[in-house]
Scaffold this active site. Sequence first.
Site, short mmCIF file in Angstrom:
data_model
loop_
_atom_site.label_atom_id
_atom_site.label_comp_id
_atom_site.label_asym_id
_atom_site.label_seq_id
_atom_site.Cartn_x
_atom_site.Cartn_y
_atom_site.Cartn_z
N ARG A 20 0.78 -1.44 -0.26
CA ARG A 20 0.24 0.15 0.12
C ARG A 20 1.08 1.32 0.01
NH1 ARG A 20 -5.19 -1.09 1.29
NH2 ARG A 20 -5.61 -3.30 2.14
N ASN B 221 -12.57 -7.42 -1.94
CA ASN B 221 -12.31 -5.80 -2.83
C ASN B 221 -11.60 -5.88 -4.02
OD1 ASN B 221 -13.05 -4.60 -0.28
ND2 ASN B 221 -11.96 -5.81 0.75
N TYR B 222 -10.29 -6.76 -4.81
CA TYR B 222 -9.72 -7.50 -5.32
C TYR B 222 -9.06 -7.65 -7.06
CZ TYR B 222 -7.34 -4.50 -1.66
OH TYR B 222 -6.74 -3.46 -0.36
N ILE B 223 -9.86 -8.57 -6.77
CA ILE B 223 -9.85 -9.54 -7.78
C ILE B 223 -11.15 -9.13 -8.38
CG2 ILE B 223 -10.51 -12.08 -8.50
CD1 ILE B 223 -9.17 -13.03 -5.61
#
EC number: 5.6.2.1
Length: 778
Positions: free
Chosen positions: A430, A735-737
């Site tokens: 991040r 949230n990310y894939i």
Amino acid sequence: MNSSDEEDIALSRLAKKSSSITSASTYEDDEDDDIPLAKKSRKKRVESDYEEDEDEVPLKKLSNGRAKKQVKTETKVKKEPKSANKSKSTSKKDTKVKKEKTTVKKESKATSTKVKEESKTQSDSQASVKSETPEEDQGYKWWEVNQEEEGDGYIKWQTLEHNGVMFPPPYEPLPSHVKLYYNNKPVNLPPEAEEVAGFYGAMLETDHAKNPVFQKNFFNDFLEVLKECGGCGVEIKKFEKLDFSKMYAHFEKLREEKKAMSREEKKRIKEEKEKEEEPYRTCYLNGRKELVGNFRIEPPGLFRGRGAHPKTGKLKRRVVSEQVTLNLGKDAKIPEPPAGHQWGEIRHDNEVTWLAMWKENISDSLKYVRFANNSSVKGQSDFKKFETARKLRDHVDSIRKDYTKMLKSEKMQDRQMATAMYLIDVFALRAGGEKGEDEADTVGCCSLRYEHVTLKPPNKVIFDLLGKDSIRFYQEVEVDKQVFKNLRIFKKSPKQPGDDLFDRINPSLVNRQLQNYMKGLTAKVFRTYNASKTMQDQIDIIENEGTVAEKVAKFNAANRTVAILCNHQRTVSKTHGDSVQRINDKLKKFMWQKIRLKKMILQLEPKLKKKDSKYFEEIDDLIKEDIEHIHHTIIKRQREQAKKKLERDNEKLKLEGKPLLTESDIKDKLDKIDELEKEYQKELKTGKPIVTKNATVEKLKQQIETLENRILNVSIQLKDKEDNSEVSLGTSKMNYIDPRLIVMFSKKFDVPIEKLFTKTLREKFIWAIESADENWRF
């Protein structure tokens, strides 16, 4: 209401990266010549005027005990005037939606569909939002509407109507005999202080309540509340002299009473709760019914926090309506506040998508009530997020080429920028930001400090820091040799533990640099891109063969690769051991059943043992103690099931006013269980199970084949559980894939979507389920 799971730090190493991100430079012992000309003694720097993307800025104070990081800037980013974007917004009609070009489309099928007519209108004089079921308006499929015509400007809605927020019930004082004791004497507490003491008393035997930091923070806030309400006639000075045992016993009794409730009582309470919540569950957005997310105001209590949070144990104070700001349309009826109260503020801001807002006291941050995850607003937001990440594929090569070249820049700020971009790209870090002294010390790329990074020549780096949920992250990785040189320079004297490695950049500057390549590109978008690209690559190498259970296990392995990349760790749950034991017991039971069937076959055809010795070689694998334990478990479970059925039947009879049953009424059932127990005891002695009358070798072999499939599936389940005990698959999946990748896997590999998405995720990503096919690519 937003719940942030964005505080973790991803430092896990991607398995393999493109050679385009590897510098050709070699490690040298003497690197003085490699130090940028711009590197001098540390000087005072000016802060950047660049404003971070709204999604990237935490609602927390950024100051801490150390001097705030100041960064040199050469240019400023101008903020686009609102009027420019406002002109893009389109006025929505509540009559008919025209047939639009599909934007979220199936890649292989160029089809267009009609959007159902929107004929529902809402009267401005309506007393409250209607409480019909939200299914009425679920015909609206926003993903079949041209998103460009929907607009992406500042205006988010035309009309908005809702019923406000739901407050927790007022405090009910404890019975007069339940007291807090101080120095072995009962204390009469004012209701406000008694409520706070009860929070601690209810969790007396938990790990939190035994934490010294938790105890200290609770005690300080308890004394503060006691002082605010005039004291209790006793001077309380030492936490150690407080005795919460009577309170704890009271709450334990309430918990036991709740457990002992009949199914009918629980059902009645649930129905009453749902009826009370019904008005708050939905709202009307542009005349269309939408679900609201967390419409409840958080109840007061003691803050637990995750990991080693410095504020654990502090009092989360009760929120009143005077602290709450509502946001709704100008013509909408303002909801009634609780009796005797009023709203803090009423806004009509159609440039935001929150419905209510207040400030909580723990971190002094704002809390929001927003649309539900499966609402059209959130769905469109998710779609745009993943589409932005997809666009990065057109720019990623040039970005990697540029930062690889910039790793050797003469300017220290550029060299730090390039190194940060490398770490964000390769290890999915991040961007990070400074944390206050009273915040959990979780770390991101720009907030890496001297002590977080250890260098091992020629190119190994050890990261040791607090990651997601304050879980320690420790990993040794190999980096590009020029990156290693740069990190060595960033750590040179006079820097020491406590100093920032990246003292010339901050997250704002990193995101600004990324946005030079692509509008909307941030470190978070890079993280989403790498997660989805990694998932795509992992799916590409999966063979389309095996059972559904085997395919799900392969999918989870791919998901796990992404979770490790993003450092989505979790602590092993307390129930993990018990859960694994239950699965092992199930495996042993299946094995026993299989062996038992094979023994029956040998009783029917004894000669088969010699003819097919391999088939029967496992009949002696289970020891006598294991078999006895399996027998005991089966008999015990059958007796428990018989008694539970009796209880359920009696609950029904009680409501109907009929005579209740006794154990004598289920005597036949219990007698059969006793007979089975005797049969098992005899079988244990002789080693020969009783063969049923209609049994044949063929039928028994079919049963064995069924059991072998069950054993295979449960074995896969057990391995999957063990492999994922310290990795959270859900965070990356949510949230990310890109969810369309998961839908593609489901359709291509013929795996039911229910095996890959929970009900919540199926509702959240309905747009992906209905738009992606088996050929979709990220």
